[in-house]
Every structure is written in structure tokens, then in C-alpha cells.
Design a protein around this motif. Sequence first.
Motif, PDB file in Angstrom:
ATOM      1  N   HIS A  16      -2.429  -0.952  -2.988  1.00 39.04           N
ATOM      2  CA  HIS A  16      -0.946  -0.283  -1.960  1.00 39.04           C
ATOM      3  C   HIS A  16      -0.190   0.411  -1.849  1.00 39.04           C
ATOM      4  CE1 HIS A  16      -0.113  -5.506  -1.369  1.00 39.04           C
ATOM      5  NE2 HIS A  16      -1.547  -5.816  -1.491  1.00 39.04           N
ATOM      6  N   SER A  17      -0.469   0.786  -3.270  1.00 41.99           N
ATOM      7  CA  SER A  17       0.427   2.303  -3.255  1.00 41.99           C
ATOM      8  C   SER A  17      -1.022   3.102  -2.224  1.00 41.99           C
ATOM      9  CB  SER A  17       0.139   2.395  -4.374  1.00 41.99           C
ATOM     10  OG  SER A  17       1.043   3.557  -5.008  1.00 41.99           O
ATOM     11  N   VAL A  18      -1.545   3.297  -2.373  1.00 42.41           N
ATOM     12  CA  VAL A  18      -3.291   4.205  -1.825  1.00 42.41           C
ATOM     13  C   VAL A  18      -2.580   4.043   0.119  1.00 42.41           C
ATOM     14  CG1 VAL A  18      -5.154   4.653  -1.040  1.00 42.41           C
ATOM     15  CG2 VAL A  18      -4.473   4.567  -3.840  1.00 42.41           C
ATOM     16  N   ALA A  19      -2.813   2.722   0.044  1.00 45.30           N
ATOM     17  CA  ALA A  19      -2.709   2.316   1.260  1.00 45.30           C
ATOM     18  C   ALA A  19      -1.700   3.030   2.573  1.00 45.30           C
ATOM     19  CB  ALA A  19      -2.483   0.871   1.518  1.00 45.30           C
ATOM     20  N   CYS A  20      -0.393   2.474   1.309  1.00 45.60           N
ATOM     21  CA  CYS A  20       1.297   2.996   2.770  1.00 45.60           C
ATOM     22  C   CYS A  20       1.496   4.258   1.912  1.00 45.60           C
ATOM     23  CB  CYS A  20       2.283   2.053   1.417  1.00 45.60           C
ATOM     24  SG  CYS A  20       4.053   2.691   1.991  1.00 45.60           S
ATOM     25  N   THR A  23      -1.167   6.156   5.030  1.00 47.59           N
ATOM     26  CA  THR A  23      -0.247   5.498   6.460  1.00 47.59           C
ATOM     27  C   THR A  23       1.216   5.854   6.902  1.00 47.59           C
ATOM     28  OG1 THR A  23      -0.085   2.910   5.668  1.00 47.59           O
ATOM     29  CG2 THR A  23      -2.605   4.151   6.696  1.00 47.59           C
ATOM     30  N   ARG A  24       1.955   4.229   6.150  1.00 48.17           N
ATOM     31  CA  ARG A  24       3.172   4.600   6.828  1.00 48.17           C
ATOM     32  C   ARG A  24       4.758   5.089   5.676  1.00 48.17           C
ATOM     33  NH1 ARG A  24       5.263  -0.289   3.663  1.00 48.17           N
ATOM     34  NH2 ARG A  24       3.754  -0.748   2.916  1.00 48.17           N
ATOM     35  N   GLY A  25       3.474   5.658   4.985  1.00 50.09           N
ATOM     36  CA  GLY A  25       5.019   6.819   3.752  1.00 50.09           C
ATOM     37  C   GLY A  25       4.826   7.909   3.468  1.00 50.09           C
ATOM     38  N   ASP A  26       3.658   8.559   3.468  1.00 53.71           N
ATOM     39  CA  ASP A  26       4.086   9.998   3.503  1.00 53.71           C
ATOM     40  C   ASP A  26       2.670  10.821   4.083  1.00 53.71           C
ATOM     41  OD1 ASP A  26       4.940  10.374   0.376  1.00 53.71           O
ATOM     42  OD2 ASP A  26       4.386   8.413   0.913  1.00 53.71           O
ATOM     43  N   LEU A  27       1.310  10.271   4.662  1.00 52.46           N
ATOM     44  CA  LEU A  27       0.858  11.145   5.389  1.00 52.46           C
ATOM     45  C   LEU A  27       0.862  10.488   7.583  1.00 52.46           C
ATOM     46  CD1 LEU A  27      -1.972  12.029   3.076  1.00 52.46           C
ATOM     47  CD2 LEU A  27       0.111  13.010   3.466  1.00 52.46           C
ATOM     48  N   PHE A  28       1.197   9.405   7.659  1.00 53.11           N
ATOM     49  CA  PHE A  28       0.979   8.837   8.515  1.00 53.11           C
ATOM     50  C   PHE A  28      -0.257   8.562   9.266  1.00 53.11           C
ATOM     51  CE2 PHE A  28       3.960   6.911  10.858  1.00 53.11           C
ATOM     52  CZ  PHE A  28       3.857   7.505  12.351  1.00 53.11           C
ATOM     53  N   SER A  71       7.210   4.032  -3.439  1.00 55.85           N
ATOM     54  CA  SER A  71       7.082   5.577  -3.549  1.00 55.85           C
ATOM     55  C   SER A  71       5.660   5.730  -4.582  1.00 55.85           C
ATOM     56  CB  SER A  71       8.274   5.950  -4.066  1.00 55.85           C
ATOM     57  OG  SER A  71       8.637   7.003  -5.407  1.00 55.85           O
ATOM     58  N   PRO A  72       5.646   6.818  -4.760  1.00 55.08           N
ATOM     59  CA  PRO A  72       4.231   7.288  -5.825  1.00 55.08           C
ATOM     60  C   PRO A  72       4.859   7.990  -7.378  1.00 55.08           C
ATOM     61  CG  PRO A  72       3.657   9.210  -4.004  1.00 55.08           C
ATOM     62  CD  PRO A  72       5.704   8.272  -3.287  1.00 55.08           C
ATOM     63  N   ILE A  73       5.890   8.136  -6.957  1.00 55.51           N
ATOM     64  CA  ILE A  73       6.882   7.824  -8.004  1.00 55.51           C
ATOM     65  C   ILE A  73       6.793   7.210  -8.994  1.00 55.51           C
ATOM     66  CG2 ILE A  73       8.218   9.164  -9.707  1.00 55.51           C
ATOM     67  CD1 ILE A  73       7.408  11.306  -7.029  1.00 55.51           C
TER      68      ILE A  73
END
Length: 187
Positions: A16-20, A23-28, A71-73
Amino acid sequence: MAQFRKWGWMHHLARHSVACFLTRGDLFVHWEKGRDVFERLLIDSDWAINNGNWLWLSCSSFFYQYNRIYSPISFGKKYDPAGNYIRHFLPVLKDMPKEYIYEPWAAPISVQRKARCIIGLDYPKPVVSHDSASKECRMRLGEAYALNKKLNGLVSEEDLNKLRRKADNESTILESVSRKKIQKLID
């Protein structure tokens, strides 16, 4: 991703963290790029589940709460405060104090030296600033969802092209990140 490359598997929360992030979380990055990597590397890959999960986690379909971003952190701090998972799969960070294990670039140089892990030399610098990247992603997804709602789900190719042109004309998340770094992340 180190666990994924080594074992061909990773816990669903890590997926889930990687996918987010991708895509929608950081890199788009388009969800199909991540799906393809998972399809290639997963030992437990199932076409329908893989596609469904990527559609869901990217907020491209099914899941509309695009403002809920991992958040990856803080995600790691919440589920593994001591950083044991990170220490196991990224041995270069094994001696990093727990207060910096999820943000090693924030550690003073004296702490990095003591941990024998200099950021930018032994471990890469962040590819994006999560705070600004996630804000940009939220804005873009909000615009797309607002357009879809306004048009009652009848978004035309022309409407999509307008959104694409607008995104192309604005500053993008990837401006400060070389395409090479992004490609390395998704390969």
C-alpha cells in the motif's frame, strides 16, 4: 522494495505504501507502471487482484478518498517505531538511531558518520519532498474528481485533454527529479 526484490513478496501494508508513493501520494506516476512491476516481481501475483489493488490505491477507481495519503515517514513510525523492518532490509541504515531511521537525511552529519551512513553517498537523498509532492498530487486529484462530479461522470476526451494541458503548463512534481531516478524506482 528491497524486500520485494529479494523475496518477490512484501507485506500488504508495504504494498500500500509503495503504491501510494508512486501514484497519488508523491510521484503521480500512472498506476499501470506500478502494476507492471508488481506483476513481474510478485511470486503470489494474481492478475485480477493486482489490477484491482493498483486501481484502488491510486484512486483511479473504487476508492475516492484521494486526500488520505500514506506518508513514507509517519507510516513506518506508526507501524514499526524501532525501525526493525528498515534495519533488516536496508543494512546500510542498521546503525542509524531510531529517531532518524525514517528520515536519515535529517540526521546531523555527526550522527550519519557514527552510523556509517552518509546521505547522498551511502544512501540516496530523497527523490521528492513528501510534503510538497503530496500537496500537488492532492490538488491534481481534487481537480479531476471535481470535474467528474460537475459533469456527472460524463468526462469527454476534450475535458481530459484540458486537464492534461493544465498539468503540463503548471510546475510538475517531477521537475526537481530526473526521469532516470523515477524510472529506477519503478523498474
